[in-house]
Design a protein around this motif. Structure first.
Motif, mmCIF file in Angstrom:
data_model
loop_
_atom_site.group_PDB
_atom_site.id
_atom_site.type_symbol
_atom_site.label_atom_id
_atom_site.label_comp_id
_atom_site.label_asym_id
_atom_site.label_seq_id
_atom_site.Cartn_x
_atom_site.Cartn_y
_atom_site.Cartn_z
ATOM 1 N N THR A 84 0.831 -1.211 0.000
ATOM 2 C CA THR A 84 0.000 0.000 0.000
ATOM 3 C C THR A 84 0.862 1.256 0.000
ATOM 4 N N THR A 103 -1.276 6.818 -5.842
ATOM 5 C CA THR A 103 -2.471 7.515 -5.360
ATOM 6 C C THR A 103 -2.214 9.019 -5.348
ATOM 7 N N ASN A 104 -3.173 9.757 -5.839
ATOM 8 C CA ASN A 104 -3.095 11.211 -5.771
ATOM 9 C C ASN A 104 -3.472 11.630 -4.335
ATOM 10 N N GLU A 306 -2.016 3.015 -5.759
ATOM 11 C CA GLU A 306 -3.464 3.055 -5.987
ATOM 12 C C GLU A 306 -4.094 1.773 -5.444
ATOM 13 N N LYS A 308 -8.080 -0.185 -4.425
ATOM 14 C CA LYS A 308 -9.522 -0.064 -4.711
ATOM 15 C C LYS A 308 -10.341 -0.092 -3.425
ATOM 16 N N LYS A 313 -7.997 2.414 1.344
ATOM 17 C CA LYS A 313 -7.794 3.802 0.915
ATOM 18 C C LYS A 313 -7.820 4.743 2.125
#
Ligand code: BGC
Length: 418
Positions: A84, A103-104, A306, A308, A313
């Motif tokens: 992650t 990931t932004n 990124e 899901k 997240k």
């Protein structure tokens, strides 16, 4: 009335717990912080995430400066199963971002005001095409010489400010039957000492020319020959077991008084701290001769891949937020030996070395002495860094002359740029 209030409290507590659990996820974190001081520091992050209900899956890959960790990361990413979060630095952040797998983090950055809190030089490294894709953790200073005052005293030697004084001290310490320099013969440790020497011998402009701009003429110059000569002159003052030794074991030699000095970034201070040692008493941190006005820096950072799963997240974003929180910046950096990367953190409870470092960071940012570390992946592309590492380690471990090494440096860098 009182009963109603009680019910309201119970219901709200349940609701909060439910929300917390619903968003509690797991982060698998790749890092290479496995020495005593490093492990104590990273545990602070683990604790804070767990306090928010998230789970930490540790993916620690031992090996100073992270080469092994980066190999592990690539193989996991190639098999489509990246962790992650991963400790990644400098230009490599851009390379991962260009693959479109990160990931932004703009939403966290905006909510937490990162653009105001993080110095521009650092923010630029953390952003890809204007978007935050990495979180900075700290600022390490590389150009330190860690000294054991008791060893100097036993040998009747003085702390050095110049290279002549440095070698005079080495002679005395060696004559007293002690090891002048605790050293770990690994390519990255050799490069760590060498880059500080380049700054010390050539000055800040020369460092910029050679180790940031990778200018071939400067790399092959007489000044570089001089820097290489000094680097090689250190070798007779290291011990027979230096080849292959891990950096933290070299620090332990200084802690125990077996060796007088070590060239190393201030993660070495984390080892002194973990051993209960105090600066100004049990050990001292000098700037490498000739580098008082230079601050070779390196910033540790995490990229996030990124994911899901909404819970994962949430955990990822919590980790990003916590890293730049004041509490974490203090707890982590006190253990790690580095200084906070965000503005507005008080000097207390940092030690005198860290406080000096904070002041020097600001002063050198203004004077031009603040320069990214080549050895620690902040200054040049991985290809150019690799070419420099090869020449430096070959030079240090053979009878190659300094003049040949300087020429080889220029040649290897030229090829790596093509
Ligand atoms: C990292 C430090 C780490 C050191 C030794 C450096 O490149 O920036 O965080 O402690 O390597 O592994």
């Amino acid at each position: 009335m009182l009963r109603n209030v009680k019910w309201i409290i119970v219901v709200s507590v349940l609701a909060i717990t439910f929300v917390a659990n619903a968003t509690a996820g797991e982060v698998e974190v790749l890092h290479w912080w496995t020495s005593g001081g490093e492990a104590a520091a990273v545990q602070e992050l683990q604790k804070m995430l767990q306090n928010e209900g998230h789970t930490w899956r540790d993916f620690a890959v031992a090996g100073g400066a992270g080469a092994n960790a980066m190999t592990a990361l690539k193989s996991r990413a190639v098999s489509g199963n990246p962790p992650t979060a991963a400790q990644v630095k400098g230009p490599q952040i851009q390379e991962w971002a260009a693959l479109g797998v990160l990931t932004n983090l703009d939403d966290v950055a905006q909510a937490e005001n990162w653009d105001k809190l993080v110095p521009g030089v650092v923010a630029d490294i953390m952003k890809y095409e204007g978007h935050w894709v990495a979180v900075p953790v700290n600022v390490h200073r590389i150009n330190w010489l860690w000294c054991n005052p008791a060893v100097f005293q036993k040998a009747g030697a003085q702390y050095p400010k110049t290279w002549d004084e440095f070698f005079a001290a080495c002679e005395k310490i060696q004559k007293a039957g002690l090891i002048p320099v605790g050293f770990g013969g690994q390519a990255w440790q050799e490069a760590t000492a060498w880059e500080s020497i380049v700054a010390g011998v050539g000055g800040t402009d020369f460092y910029k020319k050679t180790l940031i701009q990778a200018d071939e003429q400067a790399l092959a110059s007489d000044t570089m020959v001089k820097a290489l000569d000094i680097f090689k002159r250190i070798k007779p003052y290291t011990d027979r077991n230096a080849p292959g030794r891990d950096w933290n074991l070299a620090t332990t030699m200084v802690i125990k008084g077996e060796a007088a000095m070590q060239f190393m970034g201030d993660w070495a201070k984390g080892e002194f701290t973990a051993a209960g040692k105090l600066p100004g008493k049990d050990y001292d941190a000098l700037t490498v001769p000739g580098t008082a006005d230079a601050f070779l820096f390196n910033v540790d950072s995490f990229i996030m891949f990124e994911v899901k799963d909404p819970a994962a997240k949430a955990a990822q974003k919590a980790m990003a937020r916590l890293i730049l929180s004041p509490d974490f910046q203090v707890a982590f950096n006190v253990s790690k030996g580095s200084i906070p990367v965000r503005a507005g953190i008080a000097e207390t409870p940092f030690d005198a070395v860290a406080i000096a470092s904070m002041k020097d960071f600001e002063a050198t940012a203004k004077s031009g002495g603040l320069m990214p570390s080549m050895a620690h992946e902040m200054a040049v592309s991985p290809a150019v860094r690799g070419a420099m590492f090869d020449v430096i380690t070959n030079f240090y471990n053979s009878d190659m002359s300094a003049a040949d090494a300087a020429q080889k440096l220029a040649d290897a860098v030229r090829e790596a740029k093509m």
